[in-house]
Structure formats: structure tokens, C-alpha cells
Design a protein around this motif. Structure first.
Motif, PDB file in Angstrom:
ATOM      1  N   GLN A 285       0.833  -1.206   0.000  1.00 22.66           N
ATOM      2  CA  GLN A 285       0.000   0.000   0.000  1.00 22.66           C
ATOM      3  C   GLN A 285       0.865   1.252   0.000  1.00 22.66           C
ATOM      4  O   GLN A 285       0.527   2.255  -0.646  1.00 22.66           O
ATOM      5  CB  GLN A 285      -0.927  -0.022   1.211  1.00 22.66           C
ATOM      6  CG  GLN A 285      -1.970  -1.136   1.159  1.00 22.66           C
ATOM      7  CD  GLN A 285      -2.747  -1.283   2.455  1.00 22.66           C
ATOM      8  OE1 GLN A 285      -2.388  -0.700   3.482  1.00 22.66           O
ATOM      9  NE2 GLN A 285      -3.820  -2.065   2.412  1.00 22.66           N
ATOM     10  N   ARG A 286       1.985   1.210   0.709  1.00 23.47           N
ATOM     11  CA  ARG A 286       2.891   2.369   0.709  1.00 23.47           C
ATOM     12  C   ARG A 286       3.463   2.609  -0.682  1.00 23.47           C
ATOM     13  O   ARG A 286       3.543   3.759  -1.144  1.00 23.47           O
ATOM     14  CB  ARG A 286       4.033   2.135   1.707  1.00 23.47           C
ATOM     15  CG  ARG A 286       3.613   2.193   3.174  1.00 23.47           C
ATOM     16  CD  ARG A 286       4.843   2.148   4.080  1.00 23.47           C
ATOM     17  NE  ARG A 286       4.461   2.088   5.480  1.00 23.47           N
ATOM     18  CZ  ARG A 286       4.334   0.973   6.179  1.00 23.47           C
ATOM     19  NH1 ARG A 286       4.579  -0.204   5.594  1.00 23.47           N
ATOM     20  NH2 ARG A 286       3.972   0.998   7.430  1.00 23.47           N
ATOM     21  N   ARG A 287       3.881   1.544  -1.341  1.00 22.09           N
ATOM     22  CA  ARG A 287       4.438   1.689  -2.694  1.00 22.09           C
ATOM     23  C   ARG A 287       3.380   2.241  -3.655  1.00 22.09           C
ATOM     24  O   ARG A 287       3.675   3.082  -4.509  1.00 22.09           O
ATOM     25  CB  ARG A 287       4.959   0.342  -3.191  1.00 22.09           C
ATOM     26  CG  ARG A 287       6.201  -0.161  -2.460  1.00 22.09           C
ATOM     27  CD  ARG A 287       6.769  -1.390  -3.141  1.00 22.09           C
ATOM     28  NE  ARG A 287       7.928  -1.927  -2.440  1.00 22.09           N
ATOM     29  CZ  ARG A 287       7.865  -2.893  -1.527  1.00 22.09           C
ATOM     30  NH1 ARG A 287       6.682  -3.437  -1.209  1.00 22.09           N
ATOM     31  NH2 ARG A 287       8.956  -3.319  -0.928  1.00 22.09           N
ATOM     32  N   ALA A 288       2.155   1.731  -3.521  1.00 21.06           N
ATOM     33  CA  ALA A 288       1.075   2.195  -4.392  1.00 21.06           C
ATOM     34  C   ALA A 288       0.772   3.674  -4.181  1.00 21.06           C
ATOM     35  O   ALA A 288       0.347   4.380  -5.104  1.00 21.06           O
ATOM     36  CB  ALA A 288      -0.186   1.372  -4.139  1.00 21.06           C
ATOM     37  N   ALA A 289       1.027   4.158  -2.961  1.00 19.28           N
ATOM     38  CA  ALA A 289       0.793   5.575  -2.640  1.00 19.28           C
ATOM     39  C   ALA A 289       2.027   6.436  -2.902  1.00 19.28           C
ATOM     40  O   ALA A 289       2.028   7.628  -2.590  1.00 19.28           O
ATOM     41  CB  ALA A 289       0.364   5.708  -1.182  1.00 19.28           C
ATOM     42  N   GLY A 290       3.090   5.816  -3.452  1.00 20.58           N
ATOM     43  CA  GLY A 290       4.309   6.559  -3.741  1.00 20.58           C
ATOM     44  C   GLY A 290       5.181   6.797  -2.540  1.00 20.58           C
ATOM     45  O   GLY A 290       6.060   7.680  -2.571  1.00 20.58           O
ATOM     46  N   LYS A 291       4.980   6.034  -1.471  1.00 21.58           N
ATOM     47  CA  LYS A 291       5.775   6.189  -0.264  1.00 21.58           C
ATOM     48  C   LYS A 291       6.842   5.105  -0.183  1.00 21.58           C
ATOM     49  O   LYS A 291       6.720   4.055  -0.816  1.00 21.58           O
ATOM     50  CB  LYS A 291       4.875   6.115   0.973  1.00 21.58           C
ATOM     51  CG  LYS A 291       3.801   7.192   1.026  1.00 21.58           C
ATOM     52  CD  LYS A 291       2.939   7.016   2.266  1.00 21.58           C
ATOM     53  CE  LYS A 291       1.842   8.070   2.336  1.00 21.58           C
ATOM     54  NZ  LYS A 291       0.972   7.883   3.535  1.00 21.58           N
ATOM     55  N   LEU A 292       7.879   5.369   0.616  1.00 18.92           N
ATOM     56  CA  LEU A 292       8.936   4.381   0.800  1.00 18.92           C
ATOM     57  C   LEU A 292       8.451   3.258   1.715  1.00 18.92           C
ATOM     58  O   LEU A 292       7.761   3.509   2.716  1.00 18.92           O
ATOM     59  CB  LEU A 292      10.177   5.038   1.409  1.00 18.92           C
ATOM     60  CG  LEU A 292      10.922   6.040   0.523  1.00 18.92           C
ATOM     61  CD1 LEU A 292      12.056   6.697   1.308  1.00 18.92           C
ATOM     62  CD2 LEU A 292      11.461   5.350  -0.722  1.00 18.92           C
ATOM     63  N   PRO A 293       8.806   2.003   1.410  1.00 20.08           N
ATOM     64  CA  PRO A 293       8.392   0.888   2.274  1.00 20.08           C
ATOM     65  C   PRO A 293       9.233   0.828   3.546  1.00 20.08           C
ATOM     66  O   PRO A 293      10.346   1.362   3.602  1.00 20.08           O
ATOM     67  CB  PRO A 293       8.657  -0.336   1.393  1.00 20.08           C
ATOM     68  CG  PRO A 293       9.798   0.073   0.525  1.00 20.08           C
ATOM     69  CD  PRO A 293       9.580   1.544   0.245  1.00 20.08           C
ATOM     70  N   VAL A 294       8.700   0.181   4.563  1.00 19.90           N
ATOM     71  CA  VAL A 294       9.457  -0.107   5.779  1.00 19.90           C
ATOM     72  C   VAL A 294      10.377  -1.286   5.471  1.00 19.90           C
ATOM     73  O   VAL A 294       9.929  -2.314   4.934  1.00 19.90           O
ATOM     74  CB  VAL A 294       8.513  -0.444   6.951  1.00 19.90           C
ATOM     75  CG1 VAL A 294       9.316  -0.822   8.191  1.00 19.90           C
ATOM     76  CG2 VAL A 294       7.597   0.734   7.245  1.00 19.90           C
TER      77      VAL A 294
END
Length: 261
Positions: free
Chosen positions: A162-171
Motif C-alpha cells: 500500500q505504501r508503494r502504491a501511494a508513492g511512499k517508501l516501504p518499511v
């Protein structure tokens, strides 16, 4: 004829590898019921036999659900990364190497870990209130630990998607929940389950049946090393994971000592 067999092994075996995980989740149940059907009919009222089969079904349903959830409810749709790495490493020879290193070993392991079921169904000894209860509790605890660990891992992977889909860096690292106290709590849960099942065999005087659990644990050492090597292969995660290795138990969940905090 030999050429046809060669082609079948070379091109068909990779497809078999795709299905080894779902096959693994049901094969012990089939083996257990085979032993039940071929046991001494005078011992069919043995509580230990019924409890072992019931536990086996709980384990199988748990692992099958975990597999299907991980694969987004598709069977054999995604290749296991370990087999992909093996193919890349060994090239055209990978199919026969994997046949012996994976397929044959997997079946030897399935037979081995199912040995306690043979012992239980060959015995007429009544339920031991203490030690059979201990074995049962260990089995349930192992199933529970593996279920919680797999769920935490699934939630971690889903959140990163979900983070990747939102353009955010993964944990980069899962180090919360059970994963705070063990680097592989799911592996620990599985090992606890099989060793506890083996205690039932010990209770009927057949400790040799623990050989399968020992073989399984030795194989899991190799799987653990492969998994950790993969974690370290990513430069952005290597330093973080090395610190995690230093501070966290490999299998058995354990509190960090005060000097490590």
C-alpha cells in the motif's frame, strides 16, 4: 521413450515445484489417515490417535490458509524465490539438481515428520494424563505461534504494498510483535509443532520417530540461511538487518538483554 521422460522431467518438473507448498499442507493429513485406516482395529478407541488427527487437521487448515492468503488466493501462480534463484544459479542443470535437492528431500521430510503418526496408530497404550497433555499443549502452542507470526508478516507485506502504491517508501524491516523477539518466529512455531507431535511417539515408547523432526530442523537451518542471505543482499537493508541479527534470537523468541537495548 527415454527422451520423452527427459522432456517431462525437464519441462514438467518446474510446474511441480510451483505446487510443492500446497501439497505440503495436505500430505501429512493423508498420511495420518492412511495410518489410521491400517491400524489395529482394536485400538481405534485410543484417545491419543483421535487427538493427533484432530491436531493435524488444525495444523493443515492453518498452513493452507496462510499459503492461500500469501499467494492472494491463487494456487501455483507465483514461483518461490528460492527456486528462481536456483534456476539462475545452475542454468540448464537446475531441473535435475532441484529434483534431488528439493523434490526428493521434501518427500523424505514428509515421511520423516509423519513417523510419530505411525507410532501413535501402532500403539494400544492409553492416554497419559501428564505427558500426552504436554504434547498436545506444545502442538497447539506451535500452531498458534506460527499463525500469529505469519499474520504479522502478511500485514507487514500488505502495508508495504500500500505504501508503494501511494508513492511512499516501504518499511525495510519487520521487527515488531513476535518478530521483535525472534528473526523467524514462524519457523520456530513450525518446529515446535513437529517436535511436540513427536513427543506423542516418545510417550508410547518409540523415540526413534523424532528422527523426522530432527531432519526437518536441520533442513530449516539451510532455509534460514538462504532467507537471511537474501535479506542481506539488498544494500539499503543490509546494515539494518545485521544489527537485527546481532540483537535478536534466530528462532526461539527471547527477550533482549539489557546491554543490547
Amino acid at each position: 521413450m527415454l527422451k520423452s521422460v527427459y522432456k517431462l522431467l525437464k519441462y514438467g518438473f518446474p510446474c511441480v515445484l510451483q505446487l510443492i507448498d500446497p501439497y505440503w499442507t495436505v500430505a501429512p493429513v493423508l498420511i495420518g489417515h492412511f495410518y489410521r485406516l491400517h491400524s489395529d482395529k482394536t485400538s481405534l478407541d485410543n484417545a491419543r490417535q483421535s487427538v493427533c488427527l484432530g491436531l493435524l487437521w488444525i495444523w493443515s487448515l492453518r498452513l493452507t490458509h496462510s499459503y492461500l492468503r500469501r499467494e492472494k488466493w491463487e494456487i501455483g501462480a507465483r514461483e518461490d524465490w528460492r527456486y528462481a534463484d536456483m534456476r539462475a544459479r545452475y542454468g540448464k542443470h537446475w531441473w535435475w539438481i532441484s529434483f534431488f535437492a528439493v523434490y526428493v528431500v521434501q518427500h523424505a521430510m514428509l515421511v520423516g515428520i509423519s513417523l510419530p503418526l505411525y507410532s501413535v496408530h501402532a500403539s494400544k497404550q492409553p492416554w497419559n494424563a501428564l505427558w500426552d497433555s504436554v504434547a498436545c499443549a506444545g502442538c497447539l502452542l506451535g500452531i498458534g505461534v506460527a499463525a500469529v507470526a505469519d499474520t504479522q508478516l502478511h500485514n507487514f507485506v500488505t502495508a508495504n504494498e500500500q505504501r508503494r502504491a501511494a508513492g511512499k517508501l516501504p518499511v525495510l524491516l519487520l521487527n515488531t510483535g513476535l518478530w521483535r523477539y525472534s528473526r523467524h518466529p514462524n519457523y520456530f512455531g513450525e518446529q515446535l509443532w513437529w517436535w511436540s507431535l513427536g513427543v506423542f511417539a516418545v510417550n508410547v515408547g518409540q523415540p526413534w520417530a523424532l528422527a523426522g523432526a530432527l531432519f526437518n530442523s536441520l533442513c530449516m537451518v539451510g532455509v534460514t540461511n538462504l532467507t537471511e542471505a537474501r535479506m542481506l543482499a539488498r544494500p539499503e537493508r543490509a546494515a539494518l538487518f545485521k544489527e537485527y541479527q546481532r540483537r535478536t534470537s534466530v528462532w526461539v523468541p527471547w527477550f533482549k538483554s539489557q546491554e543490547q537495548e
